[in-house]
Design a protein around this motif. Structure first.
Motif, short mmCIF file in Angstrom:
data_model
loop_
_atom_site.label_atom_id
_atom_site.label_comp_id
_atom_site.label_asym_id
_atom_site.label_seq_id
_atom_site.Cartn_x
_atom_site.Cartn_y
_atom_site.Cartn_z
N HIS A 225 0.85 -1.20 0.00
CA HIS A 225 0.00 0.00 0.00
C HIS A 225 0.87 1.24 0.00
N HIS B 86 1.26 3.89 2.03
CA HIS B 86 1.72 4.64 3.20
C HIS B 86 3.23 4.82 3.17
N ASP C 165 5.65 4.68 5.29
CA ASP C 165 6.57 3.71 5.90
C ASP C 165 6.75 2.46 5.02
N HIS C 166 5.95 2.35 3.96
CA HIS C 166 6.07 1.22 3.02
C HIS C 166 6.59 1.67 1.65
N HIS D 96 -7.70 -1.29 6.28
CA HIS D 96 -6.65 -0.30 6.50
C HIS D 96 -7.12 0.98 5.81
N ASP E 277 -0.10 -4.40 6.97
CA ASP E 277 -0.95 -3.58 7.84
C ASP E 277 -2.44 -3.86 7.66
N HIS F 242 -4.28 -1.51 12.83
CA HIS F 242 -3.06 -2.30 12.86
C HIS F 242 -3.21 -3.50 13.78
ZN LIG Z 1 -0.14 1.37 6.56
#
Ligand SMILES: [Zn+2]
Length: 271
Positions: free
Chosen positions: A77, A79, A81-82, A152, A173, A206
């Motif tokens: 996805h 986001h 942090d990914h 999510h 997530d 999460h």
């Molecule tokens: Zn996420």
């Protein structure tokens, strides 16, 4: 001299945890690296969820991970942090766009609604494949499939990688729901465990360590590997939590560390 087919038979399938950070504060303070995962499955090199710093961590790792060796990048996805390093990694994989190659797999929302992949970089790729729920995909000799769409805040999919010796499931997530357990039937199950416990009255989509305990009871996985930790998980010492849960259940639970490499063959041995 070994024949090519013999070599393939003995090829090791492995995962390197380039980073194990999850959630905003751990990423922002780099309490753990946010580099995501490098998979070497069936002779295919696939990068999963390159968060901020992925490229630097690859080049700094020992032995060095060379991004030009990548065959593809898989995004669960959009986001940060990914996906924070998705553009530098595409550029590195394609040698600045001079070697058009590699497949990017990503959900539509990551490419269209609020795109995280720059448009001028997209032609560097050999191909872009849009991920949908419950679909099969392949890259060279590697076959994998998505599970159902996650709960999510953006379009998110986890994956089952189908290897000859085992299925490896990556449960990225999501908010916990009981259907997840049957959707990720791998003998090896990677879980993104951001929370230590669910936070009441706060909408956080999460998994928590309490969810891991429930999943460990129901899942047939030989090994559960936790990664993608938030602040409270780190404060509680994931390695110690994993050791205690292994002891309590008699089943293997591992907490990933930055730079850790795990061979699939080792994870499916009896505990
Ligand atoms: Zn996420």
């Amino acid at each position: 001299m070994t024949s090519p087919s013999k070599e393939k038979e003995h090829q090791k399938n492995w995962i390197k945890f380039v980073g194990t950070a999850g959630a905003r504060f751990v990423v922002a303070r780099q309490l753990r690296s946010s580099g995501g995962l490098w998979l070497s499955f069936q002779g295919v090199n696939l990068y999963v969820d390159p968060g901020p710093g992925a490229l630097v961590r690859c080049l700094a790792s020992i032995p060095k991970l060379d991004p030009t060796m990548l065959d593809g990048i898989l995004l669960s996805h959009r986001h940060l942090d990914h996906a924070g390093d998705i553009n530098p990694l595409i550029e590195a994989m394609t040698e600045g766009g001079y070697q058009r190659k590699g497949v990017l797999f990503a959900p539509q929302e990551a490419l269209e609604e609020d795109p995280v992949v720059l448009k001028y970089i997209r032609p560097y790729l050999g191909k872009i494949e849009i991920l949908k729920e419950n679909q099969g995909y392949s890259l060279g000799d590697l076959k994998f499939s998505t599970a159902g769409r996650h709960r999510h805040s953006t379009e998110t999919y986890g994956f089952n990688f189908h290897l000859p010796e085992a299925t490896v499931s990556y449960l990225t997530d999501t908010k916990f729901h009981p259907d997840l357990i049957s959707q990720y039937p791998g003998e090896v199950l990677l879980l993104n465990v951001v929370l230590l416990a669910e936070i009441p009255d706060r909408k956080i989509d999460h998994l928590s360590f309490d969810d891991v305990k429930a999943i460990r009871k129901e899942s047939r996985a030989k090994t559960i590997v936790m990664t993608h930790f938030g602040t409270r998980m780190l404060q509680a010492d994931p390695t110690n939590l994993a050791a205690r849960l292994s002891e309590e259940t008699g089943r293997r639970v591992i907490a990933a560390r930055d730079g850790m490499t795990l061979e699939i063959e080792e994870l499916i041995k009896d505990f």
